[in-house]
Design an enzyme around this catalytic site. Structure first.
Site, PDB file in Angstrom:
ATOM      1  N   ASP A 180     -10.178   3.590  -3.383  1.00  0.00           N
ATOM      2  CA  ASP A 180     -10.886   2.371  -2.965  1.00  0.00           C
ATOM      3  C   ASP A 180     -12.299   2.281  -3.536  1.00  0.00           C
ATOM      4  O   ASP A 180     -13.025   3.271  -3.590  1.00  0.00           O
ATOM      5  CB  ASP A 180     -10.987   2.332  -1.437  1.00  0.00           C
ATOM      6  CG  ASP A 180      -9.636   2.084  -0.785  1.00  0.00           C
ATOM      7  OD1 ASP A 180      -8.614   2.039  -1.510  1.00  0.00           O
ATOM      8  OD2 ASP A 180      -9.601   1.941   0.446  1.00  0.00           O
ATOM      9  N   ASP A 229       0.828  -1.205   0.000  1.00  0.00           N
ATOM     10  CA  ASP A 229       0.000   0.000   0.000  1.00  0.00           C
ATOM     11  C   ASP A 229       0.869   1.265   0.000  1.00  0.00           C
ATOM     12  O   ASP A 229       2.113   1.187   0.027  1.00  0.00           O
ATOM     13  CB  ASP A 229      -0.919  -0.066   1.228  1.00  0.00           C
ATOM     14  CG  ASP A 229      -2.288   0.544   0.968  1.00  0.00           C
ATOM     15  OD1 ASP A 229      -2.408   1.359   0.046  1.00  0.00           O
ATOM     16  OD2 ASP A 229      -3.231   0.204   1.714  1.00  0.00           O
TER      17      ASP A 229
HETATM   18  C1  GLA Z   1      -6.040   1.301   1.547  1.00  0.00           C
HETATM   19  C2  GLA Z   1      -6.171   0.326   0.387  1.00  0.00           C
HETATM   20  C3  GLA Z   1      -7.298  -0.660   0.711  1.00  0.00           C
HETATM   21  C4  GLA Z   1      -6.969  -1.397   2.005  1.00  0.00           C
HETATM   22  C5  GLA Z   1      -6.750  -0.410   3.137  1.00  0.00           C
HETATM   23  C6  GLA Z   1      -6.213  -1.082   4.388  1.00  0.00           C
HETATM   24  O1  GLA Z   1      -7.164   2.107   1.658  1.00  0.00           O
HETATM   25  O2  GLA Z   1      -6.433   0.991  -0.806  1.00  0.00           O
HETATM   26  O3  GLA Z   1      -7.474  -1.584  -0.356  1.00  0.00           O
HETATM   27  O4  GLA Z   1      -5.838  -2.204   1.816  1.00  0.00           O
HETATM   28  O5  GLA Z   1      -5.824   0.603   2.774  1.00  0.00           O
HETATM   29  O6  GLA Z   1      -5.962  -0.187   5.417  1.00  0.00           O
END
Ligand code: GLA
Length: 402
Positions: free
Chosen positions: A212, A156
Site C-alpha cells: 500500500d 484483494d
Molecule cells: C489492502 C489493500 C488496500 C485496501 C485495504 C482495505 O491493504 O491493498 O488498497 O483495499 O486492503 O482493507
C-alpha cells in the site's frame, strides 16, 4: 435407439459449443475494458472503513461538480467495509446502517450521473478489514454484483492461506464474465506473486505491483514493529520502474491509488506524484475528499495536459531513461511519435536537470517543440536537449514533439 443416442449426443455437443462461445464472447467484452488506464475515485486512502451511502453519493456529486468527470474520472469505487455478513442463502449483505437502501440504489445513483460503480472484495475467506471475502462464492457474488450494476471490482489478497494467486484471479474473472456484465477486474495482490507475469492472461485489467501507498514522499522503510514495508511515492516508482514492458491497453501495472490532497505531502510533491503516475500510465484513482478540495489540489487532479499523457492511446508505460544520483529523467512514448518527459529532482535543493534527445530515442540533430505541461506554455523549438531548474522534490513535465 441409435438415432436417439446420436440425437442426444448432438444436442449435448450443441449446448456445449453454444455455452463455450457465449463465455468467449463475454471474455472478449472484458478484454476490451480499460483500454486506457482507469480513472476514478476510491474511498480507502482517505476514509478507510468509514464508508456510507451518503458519503459515496456526495462524492459522486462532487466528481461531477468539481469538473473531475469532465477531466476523465469515471469510476466511484467503494473499498473495504461496505459488507457485513452473508444471509441464509450465502448472499453477501451490505451494512444496513451505512447503506440503508442497498447497493443497487447506490449504483443507480452513480449511473444517473453518467459515472460508473465499483466495489471491493477479496479472494480469500475474509477481506483485509475482516469482512466476508469471496472464497467459494465467486460465481454467486459475480451475479450479485452484475445485478447491482457494478462496473469495476477490486479484488484483494488478504486471508488467502495457501491459495494460488493466478488460479484465484482466473476464477473470479471467469465468474465476472459468466455474469454477462462487463466488469473491470482490479487485481490487488501487492506484487507478491508477480502478477505482471500472468495478470493479462487471466483477464486482469490492472494489478497492484507494490504494497500500500502511504501519503508521504520518501523511499521504502520498515514499519516501527520491524515488518516490511511502508511505501512513499519514491519507493513505489522505484518498484514500478522495471515493469514497463508489461503494461498496455487493457492491462496495466497499478502503483496504487493517489494520495494527492490527503495532507501528508507538499503541493510540489503532489504535483510530482501525479506527474509520475501519468508518465507510468498508471490508473488515476483519486483518494482524497472531492467535496472539499483546495484550488491547488483541484488544479493538480484536473490538469488535462498531464492526464492526456496518462491516457495516451498507445498505452506505453514510461521508463526512467537517465539517472544521475537524485536527478532523473523519465520518458513515455506517445501515439503521435512525441515523448512526454518528467525531470524529477529527488534531492533536498533546487537543481538543473537535462533531458538529452538521445535518451528519448531521438537523434541529437532533431529540432523538436517543447511544451511545459504545468505552466501550459510552449518553450519553443530546440535541438539535442532541454534543461530546466527543478525545485527540491519537484518535477518539470513537458512534451517533446518532432
Ligand atoms: C489492502 C489493500 C488496500 C485496501 C485495504 C482495505 O491493504 O491493498 O488498497 O483495499 O486492503 O482493507
Amino acid at each position: 435407439m441409435k438415432i436417439n443416442r446420436f440425437t442426444s449426443a448432438f444436442c449435448l455437443m450443441a449446448v456445449f459449443f453454444v455455452s463455450l462461445s457465449s463465455a468467449q464472447d463475454y471474455a472478449a467484452v472484458s478484454a476490451n475494458l480499460a483500454l486506457t488506464p482507469p480513472m476514478g475515485w476510491n474511498s480507502w486512502n482517505k476514509f478507510g472503513c468509514n464508508v456510507s451511502e451518503d458519503m459515496i453519493k456526495g462524492m459522486a456529486d462532487a466528481m461531477v461538480k468539481s469538473g473531475m468527470k469532465d477531466a476523465g474520472y469515471i469510476y466511484i469505487n467503494i473499498d473495504d467495509c461496505w459488507q457485513v455478513s452473508r444471509d441464509a442463502n450465502a448472499n453477501i449483505v451490505a451494512d444496513p446502517q451505512r447503506f440503508p437502501h442497498g447497493m443497487k440504489a447506490v449504483g443507480d445513483y452513480i449511473h444517473s450521473l453518467g459515472l460508473k460503480f465499483g466495489v471491493y472484495s477479496d479472494a480469500g475467506s475474509k477481506t483485509c478489514a475482516g469482512r466476508p471475502g469471496g472464497l467459494g462464492h465467486e460465481y454467486q457474488d459475480a451475479v450479485q454484483y452484475a445485478a447491482w450494476g457494478v462496473d469495476y471490482l477490486k479484488y484483494d489478497w488478504c486471508n488467502t492461506s495457501t491459495q494460488d494467486a493466478r488460479a484465484s484471479y482466473a476464477n473470479i474473472r471467469a465468474a465476472l464474465d459468466a455474469s454477462g456484465r462487463p466488469i473491470v477486474l482490479s487485481i490487488c495482490e501487492w506484487g507478491t506473486a508477480k502478477p505482471w507475469l500472468w495478470g493479462k492472461e487471466v483477464g486482469g485489467n490492472l494489478w497492484r505491483s507494490t504494497g500500500d501507498i502511504q501519503d508521504r514522499w520518501g523511499e521504502q522503510k520498515k514499519w516501527p514493529d520491524g515488518t516490511c514495508c511502508s511505501n512513499g511515492v519514491l519507493a513505489i516508482i522505484d518498484q514500478e520502474a522495471p515493469l514497463y514492458s508489461y503494461a498496455g491497453p487493457g492491462h496495466w501495472n497499478d502503483p496504487d491509488m493517489l494520495e494527492v490532497g490527503n495532507g501528508g505531502m507538499t503541493d510540489t510533491e503532489y504535483r510530482s506524484h501525479f506527474s509520475l503516475w501519468a508518465i507510468l500510465a498508471a490508473p488515476l484513482i483519486a483518494g482524497n475528499d472531492l467535496r472539499d478540495m483546495r484550488p491547488e489540489i483541484h488544479d493538480i487532479l484536473t490538469n488535462k495536459e498531464v492526464i492526456a499523457v496518462d491516457q495516451d492511446p498507445l498505452g506505453r508505460q514510461g521508463l526512467r531513461v537517465a539517472k544521475d544520483g537524485d536527478l532523473e529523467v523519465w520518458a513515455k512514448q506517445l501515439k503521435d511519435g512525441s515523448r512526454a518527459v518528467v525531470l524529477l529532482n529527488r534531492s533536498g535543493s533546487e537543481q538543473e536537470i537535462t533531458a538529452n534527445w538521445q535518451d528519448l530515442g531521438y537523434p541529437s540533430s532533431l529540432n523538436a517543440s517543447v511544451r511545459d505541461l504545468w505552466q501550459h506554455r510552449d518553450l519553443g523549438k530546440v535541438s539535442a536537449k532541454f534543461s530546466a531548474r527543478v525545485p527540491s522534490h519537484g518535477v518539470v513535465m513537458a512534451t517533446v514533439k518532432p
